[in-house]
Design an enzyme around this catalytic site. Structure first.
Site, PDB file in Angstrom:
ATOM      1  N   ASP A 199      -7.107   1.280   0.777  1.00 12.21           N
ATOM      2  CA  ASP A 199      -7.227   1.642   2.010  1.00 12.21           C
ATOM      3  C   ASP A 199      -8.490   1.502   2.437  1.00 12.21           C
ATOM      4  O   ASP A 199      -9.675   0.818   1.818  1.00 12.21           O
ATOM      5  CB  ASP A 199      -6.957   3.214   2.265  1.00 12.21           C
ATOM      6  CG  ASP A 199      -7.880   4.189   2.195  1.00 12.21           C
ATOM      7  OD1 ASP A 199      -8.886   3.805   1.234  1.00 12.21           O
ATOM      8  OD2 ASP A 199      -7.753   5.359   2.500  1.00 12.21           O
ATOM      9  N   LYS A 223       0.853  -1.221  -0.007  1.00 11.46           N
ATOM     10  CA  LYS A 223      -0.055  -0.051  -0.139  1.00 11.46           C
ATOM     11  C   LYS A 223       0.923   1.223   0.197  1.00 11.46           C
ATOM     12  O   LYS A 223       0.523   2.261  -0.812  1.00 11.46           O
ATOM     13  CB  LYS A 223      -1.188   0.147   1.230  1.00 11.46           C
ATOM     14  CG  LYS A 223      -1.817   0.936   1.104  1.00 11.46           C
ATOM     15  CD  LYS A 223      -2.733   1.233   2.222  1.00 11.46           C
ATOM     16  CE  LYS A 223      -3.060   2.402   2.904  1.00 11.46           C
ATOM     17  NZ  LYS A 223      -3.431   2.633   4.462  1.00 11.46           N
TER      18      LYS A 223
END
Ligand code: SF4
Length: 224
Positions: free
Chosen positions: A153, A135
């Site tokens: 997210d 991420k």
């Protein structure tokens, strides 16, 4: 597996994912023309450190800490020139400061040893940095203009599910589903659009469907 809004979209006759994605992006881009990363940084290195600090923290919190931090630490070497306890104190307010200080110092060592002190742009290189997971790497690569994936997210996950773009919970599987439908040119801005829409309109508990520009296209709309 989440409740499948993929099937619900079919039931409501909203069209296929690939047909809905373009109007979804256009409507969100018009609604949130200011959607961009909320972290403040002036260089590739500051970007990388900001994103590392933002794990388990808020962007607002990180932005309070980084002006003084970046005035003091300007190069990868600077992060290694102080005792670890000093760096821990300097990033304390972002939480998980021991873990983050260790990851930042480890990352600085690898930057110096393997990348000439520069932040790499390839995802496969970014994830070799200590404490940089997919991420974080995706956020950094996208901001450097080299999006090679789509950031997932909590907001992106919720919105992607509600919009019937994925039926998965696992971020890697969600990202794969999004990569199949979102045009590559939009991989960098798409997560920002979902994040800002999630913050402003499509709240986790109380989505404001009556104010939502996606209402006609959304299988999770509570108005029907
Ligand atoms: S219609 Fe409702 S559930 Fe769908 S995206 Fe908009 S706010 Fe979220």
């Amino acid at each position: 597996m989440s409740r499948s809004y993929v099937a619900e979209a079919r039931r409501r006759g909203l069209g296929r994912r690939r047909e809905r994605i373009e109007p979804v992006i256009e409507l969100l881009a018009a609604e949130h023309s200011d959607a961009e990363i909320a972290l403040r940084f002036r260089s590739d290195l500051e970007l990388l450190v900001s994103v590392m600090l933002s794990a388990q923290s808020t962007d607002v919190n990180v932005n309070k800490v980084t002006p003084a931090l970046f005035a003091k630490y300007r190069t990868p070497e600077d992060y290694l020139a102080v005792p670890v306890e000093e760096l821990e104190r300097d990033i304390y307010a972002t939480g998980f400061f021991r873990q983050k200080a260790k990851a930042i110092r480890g990352t600085m060592r690898v930057l110096i040893e393997d990348f000439d002190g520069q932040v790499p742009r390839r995802l496969e290189e970014l994830v070799t940095l200590p404490g940089v997971a997919r991420k974080t790497a995706n956020v950094v690569a996208a901001e450097l203009g080299e999006a090679q994936g789509i950031v997932v997210d909590t907001h992106v996950r919720r919105l992607a599910q509600r919009l019937g773009l994925t039926r998965h919970e696992n971020p890697v599987k969600i990202e794969r589903d999004l990569q199949r439908v979102v045009p590559r040119a939009d991989w960098a801005r798409f997560p920002h659009l979902l994040i800002w829409h999630g913050r402003r309109v499509c709240d986790a508990r109380r989505p404001l469907c009556h104010e939502c520009v996606l209402e006609d296209l959304c299988p999770a709309s509570r108005l029907r």
